[in-house]
Design a protein around this motif. Structure first.
Motif, PDB file in Angstrom:
ATOM      1  N   THR A  52      -7.274   5.649  -1.970  1.00  0.00           N
ATOM      2  CA  THR A  52      -7.298   4.249  -1.485  1.00  0.00           C
ATOM      3  C   THR A  52      -6.155   3.366  -1.004  1.00  0.00           C
ATOM      4  O   THR A  52      -6.286   2.566  -0.129  1.00  0.00           O
ATOM      5  CB  THR A  52      -7.803   3.411  -2.915  1.00  0.00           C
ATOM      6  N   GLY A  53      -5.034   3.853  -1.151  1.00  0.00           N
ATOM      7  CA  GLY A  53      -3.779   3.697  -0.863  1.00  0.00           C
ATOM      8  C   GLY A  53      -3.655   3.963   0.745  1.00  0.00           C
ATOM      9  O   GLY A  53      -3.161   3.253   1.537  1.00  0.00           O
ATOM     10  N   VAL A  54      -3.747   5.112   0.785  1.00  0.00           N
ATOM     11  CA  VAL A  54      -3.874   5.451   2.620  1.00  0.00           C
ATOM     12  C   VAL A  54      -4.812   4.883   3.262  1.00  0.00           C
ATOM     13  O   VAL A  54      -4.267   4.377   4.406  1.00  0.00           O
ATOM     14  CB  VAL A  54      -3.979   7.062   2.517  1.00  0.00           C
ATOM     15  N   VAL A  55      -5.922   4.631   2.914  1.00  0.00           N
ATOM     16  CA  VAL A  55      -7.065   3.815   3.555  1.00  0.00           C
ATOM     17  C   VAL A  55      -6.626   2.407   3.721  1.00  0.00           C
ATOM     18  O   VAL A  55      -6.532   2.034   4.994  1.00  0.00           O
ATOM     19  CB  VAL A  55      -8.419   3.717   2.980  1.00  0.00           C
ATOM     20  N   MET A  56      -6.048   1.921   2.861  1.00  0.00           N
ATOM     21  CA  MET A  56      -5.457   0.425   3.071  1.00  0.00           C
ATOM     22  C   MET A  56      -4.295   0.416   3.846  1.00  0.00           C
ATOM     23  O   MET A  56      -4.327  -0.702   4.580  1.00  0.00           O
ATOM     24  CB  MET A  56      -4.955  -0.120   1.575  1.00  0.00           C
ATOM     25  N   THR A  57      -3.438   1.240   3.960  1.00  0.00           N
ATOM     26  CA  THR A  57      -2.152   1.372   4.574  1.00  0.00           C
ATOM     27  C   THR A  57      -2.671   1.273   6.109  1.00  0.00           C
ATOM     28  O   THR A  57      -2.265   0.752   7.085  1.00  0.00           O
ATOM     29  CB  THR A  57      -1.123   2.514   4.503  1.00  0.00           C
ATOM     30  N   LEU A  58      -3.705   2.335   6.192  1.00  0.00           N
ATOM     31  CA  LEU A  58      -4.155   2.316   7.996  1.00  0.00           C
ATOM     32  C   LEU A  58      -4.703   1.156   8.348  1.00  0.00           C
ATOM     33  O   LEU A  58      -4.764   0.825   9.187  1.00  0.00           O
ATOM     34  CB  LEU A  58      -5.152   3.534   7.898  1.00  0.00           C
ATOM     35  N   SER A 100       0.870  -1.263   0.020  1.00  0.00           N
ATOM     36  CA  SER A 100      -0.025   0.057   0.122  1.00  0.00           C
ATOM     37  C   SER A 100       0.910   1.191   0.226  1.00  0.00           C
ATOM     38  O   SER A 100       0.582   2.340  -0.848  1.00  0.00           O
ATOM     39  CB  SER A 100      -0.895  -0.022   1.049  1.00  0.00           C
ATOM     40  N   LEU A 101       1.829   1.284   0.672  1.00  0.00           N
ATOM     41  CA  LEU A 101       2.804   2.421   0.910  1.00  0.00           C
ATOM     42  C   LEU A 101       3.664   2.531  -0.343  1.00  0.00           C
ATOM     43  O   LEU A 101       3.810   3.788  -1.021  1.00  0.00           O
ATOM     44  CB  LEU A 101       3.840   2.134   2.098  1.00  0.00           C
ATOM     45  N   GLY A 102       4.083   1.500  -0.937  1.00  0.00           N
ATOM     46  CA  GLY A 102       5.032   1.670  -2.138  1.00  0.00           C
ATOM     47  C   GLY A 102       4.094   2.205  -3.239  1.00  0.00           C
ATOM     48  O   GLY A 102       4.385   2.994  -4.142  1.00  0.00           O
ATOM     49  N   PHE A 103       2.784   1.582  -3.469  1.00  0.00           N
ATOM     50  CA  PHE A 103       1.857   1.935  -4.453  1.00  0.00           C
ATOM     51  C   PHE A 103       1.430   3.299  -4.331  1.00  0.00           C
ATOM     52  O   PHE A 103       0.704   3.940  -5.374  1.00  0.00           O
ATOM     53  CB  PHE A 103       0.568   0.809  -5.025  1.00  0.00           C
ATOM     54  N   SER A 115      -5.983  12.873 -15.134  1.00  0.00           N
ATOM     55  CA  SER A 115      -4.890  12.135 -14.713  1.00  0.00           C
ATOM     56  C   SER A 115      -4.551  12.467 -13.529  1.00  0.00           C
ATOM     57  O   SER A 115      -4.377  11.273 -12.466  1.00  0.00           O
ATOM     58  CB  SER A 115      -3.569  12.097 -15.469  1.00  0.00           C
ATOM     59  N   MET A 116      -4.723  13.816 -12.980  1.00  0.00           N
ATOM     60  CA  MET A 116      -4.270  14.128 -11.558  1.00  0.00           C
ATOM     61  C   MET A 116      -5.356  13.647 -10.653  1.00  0.00           C
ATOM     62  O   MET A 116      -5.184  13.106  -9.479  1.00  0.00           O
ATOM     63  CB  MET A 116      -4.286  15.657 -11.672  1.00  0.00           C
ATOM     64  N   GLN A 117      -6.717  13.746 -11.011  1.00  0.00           N
ATOM     65  CA  GLN A 117      -7.864  13.544 -10.332  1.00  0.00           C
ATOM     66  C   GLN A 117      -7.811  11.963 -10.061  1.00  0.00           C
ATOM     67  O   GLN A 117      -8.202  11.372  -8.969  1.00  0.00           O
ATOM     68  CB  GLN A 117      -9.278  13.847 -10.855  1.00  0.00           C
ATOM     69  N   GLN A 118      -7.563  11.068 -10.954  1.00  0.00           N
ATOM     70  CA  GLN A 118      -7.465   9.634 -10.779  1.00  0.00           C
ATOM     71  C   GLN A 118      -6.199   9.260 -10.142  1.00  0.00           C
ATOM     72  O   GLN A 118      -6.370   8.528  -8.950  1.00  0.00           O
ATOM     73  CB  GLN A 118      -7.074   9.112 -12.117  1.00  0.00           C
ATOM     74  N   GLY A 119      -4.871   9.906  -9.968  1.00  0.00           N
ATOM     75  CA  GLY A 119      -3.867   9.820  -9.185  1.00  0.00           C
ATOM     76  C   GLY A 119      -4.503  10.159  -7.813  1.00  0.00           C
ATOM     77  O   GLY A 119      -4.135   9.287  -6.722  1.00  0.00           O
ATOM     78  N   LYS A 120      -5.124  11.181  -7.448  1.00  0.00           N
ATOM     79  CA  LYS A 120      -5.789  11.604  -6.097  1.00  0.00           C
ATOM     80  C   LYS A 120      -6.580  10.352  -5.726  1.00  0.00           C
ATOM     81  O   LYS A 120      -6.646  10.246  -4.285  1.00  0.00           O
ATOM     82  CB  LYS A 120      -6.540  12.985  -6.158  1.00  0.00           C
ATOM     83  N   MET A 121      -7.433   9.795  -6.490  1.00  0.00           N
ATOM     84  CA  MET A 121      -8.165   8.628  -5.928  1.00  0.00           C
ATOM     85  C   MET A 121      -7.283   7.365  -5.596  1.00  0.00           C
ATOM     86  O   MET A 121      -7.843   7.114  -4.715  1.00  0.00           O
ATOM     87  CB  MET A 121      -9.086   8.410  -7.098  1.00  0.00           C
ATOM     88  N   PHE A 122      -6.644   7.058  -6.380  1.00  0.00           N
ATOM     89  CA  PHE A 122      -5.695   5.987  -5.837  1.00  0.00           C
ATOM     90  C   PHE A 122      -4.784   6.302  -4.654  1.00  0.00           C
ATOM     91  O   PHE A 122      -4.477   5.374  -3.995  1.00  0.00           O
ATOM     92  CB  PHE A 122      -4.743   5.371  -7.133  1.00  0.00           C
ATOM     93  N   PHE A 123      -4.511   7.523  -4.641  1.00  0.00           N
ATOM     94  CA  PHE A 123      -3.769   8.124  -3.238  1.00  0.00           C
ATOM     95  C   PHE A 123      -4.652   7.848  -2.074  1.00  0.00           C
ATOM     96  O   PHE A 123      -4.213   7.154  -1.042  1.00  0.00           O
ATOM     97  CB  PHE A 123      -3.238   9.434  -3.292  1.00  0.00           C
TER      98      PHE A 123
END
Length: 450
Positions: free
Chosen positions: A314-320, A179-182, A304-312
């Motif tokens: 999900t990545g933060v939530v998964m890490t937590l 999660s952190l890496g991605f 692309s920026m908004q999609q990047g924020k979307m995946f960011f």
């Protein structure tokens, strides 16, 4: 009694050292591996202008698929499909090589195989840094696909731990590293690519060199700090390559059965069912994950920026969730946790498929992130309990292979359904199909009780 307590403390200390080492090793590796993700559309545009023969051939394959399922001719969709084609090639190579690498680590040890695949990854990044044609770039991805078996080896290292609680924590920390890496890696890649004008390099050269540096750091870390978890007494002979390369044999875990000391029949039946759960889950999940880019661009006109924020997000939530909840799941509770998480995916993807505003989309993504954070670490823990000490690499390698096959097939099927039947039909139908892994989990639970 003091000796027992001392032994337990030493075992706990060793387990913690192994888990921390695996976490840092994978995190550094994944930071380098994900640097390329935000650059892929620009890289494809760059090579489109060079007239490379291999690029033109693959573009014709993408064009054929696009026309077959009725995907609009837009640059955004073309980049997603081309990236998916390269990703499927990478996954197919993982499907072929993960079981072999895992089995070889049962014979030669985890550290030697990790050193070998890390050297391979370093060579792939070196090729990327000097590539000036799409053929060279594709060679970098092929070598990477062949050598990217360190995740298989890291899960085997965690599976070597004798304490069930430590194995669960280790698998969860592998999830945290992912999660952190991605999450962080793509941000670093995007930032470094913007500095190429000031350095005079080609825009992807600096990220490629940094990825090479990360792999070099991993090599030093493995060489000097990573302990060998497979004891000399536990080392076995390599399984027959026929069982490791035959897809049907992989689903049956035949390489584990055809040994001098095969597991009990009931234990093997449960392992085979868990392998099917893993494959079905990733087949469905990876397909919908891939089509998210289509849905958000088509319905909400995400950049692309908004999609990047979307995946960011999900990545933060998964890490937590992985760092807070998943690693604290008690031994014996993993089956229940997986069932709950997969059940949560059904309303998650229904909400995403129905979403008429961004708020509704993000509520669905929140549920999606929870499930994604729990399922793979818990399934990996359940599977790691199977096989003898000299079979852990083979077992985890086969599991990773089934996951790679699912990731190669899922996006192709989901994309076809998405563009032929529509976004809502795709998300509703796939959500309903999650009943299959849930039913298989009930079968695995019944086998456990018997």
């Amino acid at each position: 009694m003091p000796d027992v307590n001392k032994s337990a403390e030493e075992g706990g200390s060793f387990s913690s050292k192994v888990i921390n080492s695996v976490f840092l090793l994978l995190l550094v590796d994944l930071l380098g591996f994900t640097l390329i993700l935000p650059l892929l559309p620009s890289i494809l545009d760059h090579y489109a202008q060079t007239g490379d023969v291999v690029y033109e051939f693959l573009q014709s394959v993408v064009g054929w698929f696009r026309e077959a399922v009725g995907i609009p001719m837009e640059r955004k969709y073309n980049s997603v499909l081309f990236g998916g084609l390269i990703g499927s090639l990478f996954s197919l190579l993982q499907f072929l090589l993960s079981p072999v690498t895992g089995a070889l680590s049962d014979k030669h040890g985890r550290r030697p195989m990790l050193i070998l695949v890390t050297l391979g990854m370093m060579s792939s990044y070196a090729i990327w840094a000097v590539s000036r044609s799409f053929s060279m770039f594709l060679l970098f991805r092929v070598i990477g696909g062949i050598c990217k078996s360190n995740v298989t080896l890291c899960t085997a290292i965690v599976a070597d731990l004798t304490c069930a609680k430590a194995r669960n924590r280790g698998m969860a920390m592998i999830g945290v590293a992912f999660s952190l890496g991605f999450t962080v890696g793509p941000l670093m890649g995007a930032y470094l690519a913007t500095s190429y004008k000031s350095t005079g390099n080609i825009f992807y050269q600096t990220p490629a060199l940094l990825a090479f540096g990360f792999s070099a750091a991993d090599l030093l870390f493995i060489w000097f700090l990573l302990p060998e978890t497979l004891s000399k007494d536990a080392k076995g002979s390599s399984s027959g390559f026929r069982d490791l390369l035959n897809p049907l044999s992989l689903f049956h875990f035949s390489a584990v059965i055809r040994t001098k000391d095969p597991p009990a029949k009931e234990k093997m039946q449960k392992l085979q069912v868990l392998g099917l759960v893993y494959f079905c889950y990733l087949f469905l999940f990876s397909g919908l994950e891939f089509t998210l880019s289509f849905l958000t661009h088509q319905r909400f006109h995400f950049t692309s920026m908004q999609q990047g924020k979307m995946f960011f997000f999900t990545g933060v939530v998964m890490t937590l969730i992985q760092g807070g909840y998943a690693r604290r799941i008690k031994p014996g509770q993993q089956m229940r946790a997986v069932s709950m998480a997969i059940a949560v995916l059904i309303p998650a993807f229904v909400l995403i498929g129905l979403s008429w505003n961004v708020t509704m989309l993000y509520i669905g993504l929140l549920l999606y992130s929870f499930a994604a954070a729990v399922v793979i670490p818990c399934l990996s823990t359940l599977v790691s309990d199977h096989g003898s000490a000299n079979q852990k690499g083979t077992v985890m390698g086969i599991l990773r292979s089934l996951g790679a096959l699912a990731r190669a097939m899922g996006p192709v099927v989901a994309s076809s359904v998405y563009w032929i039947a529509g976004a809502q039909a795709c998300f509703f139908l796939t959500s309903a199909c999650f009943i299959v892994p849930l039913a298989l989990l009930r079968t695995a639970k019944r086998l456990k009780e018997e």
